[in-house]
Enzyme design. Structure first.
Site, PDB file in Angstrom:
ATOM      1  N   HIS A  66       0.835  -1.205   0.000  1.00 11.00           N
ATOM      2  CA  HIS A  66       0.000   0.000   0.000  1.00 11.00           C
ATOM      3  C   HIS A  66       0.874   1.261   0.000  1.00 11.00           C
ATOM      4  O   HIS A  66       0.742   2.128  -0.856  1.00 11.00           O
ATOM      5  CB  HIS A  66      -0.914  -0.020   1.230  1.00 11.00           C
ATOM      6  N   GLU A  67       1.796   1.321   0.959  1.00  8.07           N
ATOM      7  CA  GLU A  67       2.653   2.516   1.048  1.00  8.07           C
ATOM      8  C   GLU A  67       3.548   2.605  -0.184  1.00  8.07           C
ATOM      9  O   GLU A  67       3.850   3.708  -0.657  1.00  8.07           O
ATOM     10  CB  GLU A  67       3.474   2.502   2.345  1.00  8.07           C
ATOM     11  N   HIS A  92       1.746   4.521  -2.775  1.00 12.82           N
ATOM     12  CA  HIS A  92       1.868   5.974  -2.536  1.00 12.82           C
ATOM     13  C   HIS A  92       3.250   6.453  -2.980  1.00 12.82           C
ATOM     14  O   HIS A  92       3.403   7.502  -3.602  1.00 12.82           O
ATOM     15  CB  HIS A  92       1.738   6.292  -1.043  1.00 12.82           C
ATOM     16  N   GLU A 120      -4.847   7.627  -2.694  1.00 15.03           N
ATOM     17  CA  GLU A 120      -5.306   6.316  -2.236  1.00 15.03           C
ATOM     18  C   GLU A 120      -5.662   5.406  -3.408  1.00 15.03           C
ATOM     19  O   GLU A 120      -5.605   4.183  -3.291  1.00 15.03           O
ATOM     20  CB  GLU A 120      -6.491   6.449  -1.278  1.00 15.03           C
TER      21      GLU A 120
HETATM   22 CO    CO Z   1      -2.795   5.241   2.160  1.00 15.76          CO
END
Ligand code: CO
Length: 503
Positions: free
Chosen positions: A267-268, A271, A297
């Protein structure tokens, strides 16, 4: 462009560059606070952050900025697209910041820096009362800021606009209302299906060093540039960056769980890829960041879910997982994929499956909306939180850590942020639809461990532009349509019908 204009644009960039460098220094202090800073440093650290943030406040509201705004007020038509966006953004930031009294701003920044620390302690001890007085003050500040900024229909709109320009309570009530109905319908079908998915293999004991090895392996697959980034550990995983050459991710290794760190890292990493691939041309224009939290997101959740929890990726990663964790040696590709995607109402948002995840967001949205409008009080939060979990997901937290204290966002004053996660799901699925039209074999590449083609598509369509286009403009440029929840609903139905053999 006239010389007078290009000279003034250079002056603006110099000024924005100074502001940007100050922001980087503040950002690094926050990063350090959340990773390596000794506990006892909290008071002095929040004072340093308070001082530097006040400096930043003064710089972004100085007479010089007002002079720039006035200079360009009758010359906007003469500017190229990027310069125009730069001046518009500067003006928006000036007008917004200028409305807050300087001393109130400083006090708020110091309070929110400290609050994160007390949230951490409260979470560790699972005791909301430690955090409650800080949260009271944070909420009061949010209300005070809304009064400075003003609002039209709903006070909460003003906060939503900070993270997703253009999104309102009116729009979200409709989007989330429909989404909730679709999710509940699918959830009921899954509950009455005959397919049982066993995820017990994903719990047990997973050595932290080995988890780290897997996290780094996956970041490498994603082509996250470790020469322009890092991976560290924090209570709540996050990404922060200082330009596109220093992008820092954190994760959190939970010994008993295989998926927590792995999917937090992915997830990170999503980003991080966004920030690393913003065009160098946007440096010192204030446009060199993600355009909105919803679009941000969409990138993190695209990697975490659409790729990371997808069948092709799960199958590709299994041999590596077996090599690192011998307990997987007998599991089949099919069972591994299904275990990772087991649908089960759960208490912790960041551990939720893709289907029930949005319910966690809708609960937070409903609570924030009422809290900001003064219809509920901070002292009632635990009770309301637990009631909503019981009503929507049929489960009740046994302690504050599993409930109202699980997320860091409120401690940092991020009210209005949570809806971004659900919007990210919607944006992501809509982008996926276009990606597959243009590149039908994208996931065959993933099956072979090649994530480069998808990354290239996202860089070309999303990452490189930074804040050049608004979220609404961006999704329309990419997909030809406005944001539409149907793509996410179709995606969920298709995915889970297959896993649970629904008709
Ligand atoms: Co996030």
């Amino acid at each position: 462009m006239r010389e007078e204009i290009s000279l003034k644009l250079e002056e603006v960039k110099n000024h924005l560059g100074e502001l940007d460098r100050l922001g980087k220094a503040i950002g690094l202090l926050y990063w350090d606070m959340q990773t390596y800073m000794p506990k006892k440093a909290i008071e002095s650290r929040s004072a340093v952050i308070g001082d530097l943030s006040t400096e930043q406040f003064r710089k972004s509201t100085s007479d010089k900025v007002l002079e720039f705004i006035n200079f360009f007020s009758d010359k906007m038509d003469e500017l190229d697209f990027a310069s125009k966006r730069m001046i518009e953004e500067m003006k928006k930031d000036y007008e917004q910041t200028k409305k807050i009294p300087e001393d109130r701003y400083r006090e708020y920044v110091m309070l929110s820096a400290k609050s994160e620390h007390y949230w951490e302690e409260a979470k560790e001890k699972s005791d909301f009362s430690i955090f409650e007085p800080y949260l009271e003050k944070i909420v009061e500040f949010q209300k005070e800021f809304i009064e400075y900024w003003g609002y039209k229909d709903n006070k909460y709109d003003t906060l939503l606009d900070l993270y997703e320009p253009g999104i309102t309570v009116e729009k979200l009530d409709k989007i989330f209302g429909d989404l909730k109905n679709e999710i509940v319908t699918l959830l009921n079908k899954i509950n009455s299906s005959n397919t049982n998915v066993d995820r017990s293999i994903l719990t047990g004991e997973f050595n932290e060093e080995k988890q780290k090895e897997l996290s780094l392996y996956v970041l490498d697959l994603m082509k996250f540039d470790m020469d322009a980034g890092r991976l560290d550990v924090s209570v709540h995983p996050f990404t922060t960056n200082f330009g596109n050459k220093d992008v820092r991710l954190t994760t959190n290794y939970v010994k008993e769980e295989f998926t927590y760190a792995l999917y937090s890292t992915i997830h990170e990493g999503g980003h991080g890829l966004y920030e690393q691939n913003i065009s160098d041309d946007l440096e010192n224009t204030s446009l060199d960041g993600g355009v909105s939290m919803g679009i941000h997101e969409s990138q993190s959740r695209f990697y975490e879910n659409i790729i990371g929890r997808g069948e092709d990726f799960c199958k590709y990663i299994l041999p590596k997982a077996k090599e690192i964790f011998p307990q997987f040696k007998d599991i089949s590709e099919e069972d591994f994929y299904k275990a990772i995607n087991k649908v089960e109402p759960s208490l912790i948002r960041t551990e939720a499956d893709e289907l029930t995840y949005s319910i966690h967001i809708i609960i937070r949205y409903e609570i924030e909306k009422e809290l900001i409008n003064g219809n509920i009080k901070v002292s009632d939060l635990t009770k309301i939180w637990n009631e909503k979990y019981n009503e929507y997901l049929g489960i009740t937290p046994s302690c504050d850590r599993e409930g109202v204290l699980q997320d860091v966002h409120w401690a940092g004053g991020s009210f209005g942020y949570f809806p971004s996660y659900a919007l990210g799901n919607l944006y992501g699925a809509q982008m996926l639809n276009t990606l597959l039209k243009e590149n039908p074999t994208a996931f065959e590449d993933v099956r072979k461990g090649n994530l480069e083609n998808i990354k290239a598509w996202l860089v070309k369509n999303v990452h490189q532009y930074g804040k050049l286009y608004s979220p609404g403009e961006l999704i329309k440029r990419i997909t030809g349509e406005e944001l539409d929840a149907k793509y996410f609903v179709n995606y969920l139905n298709e995915k889970y019908s297959k896993i649970y053999s629904l008709d």
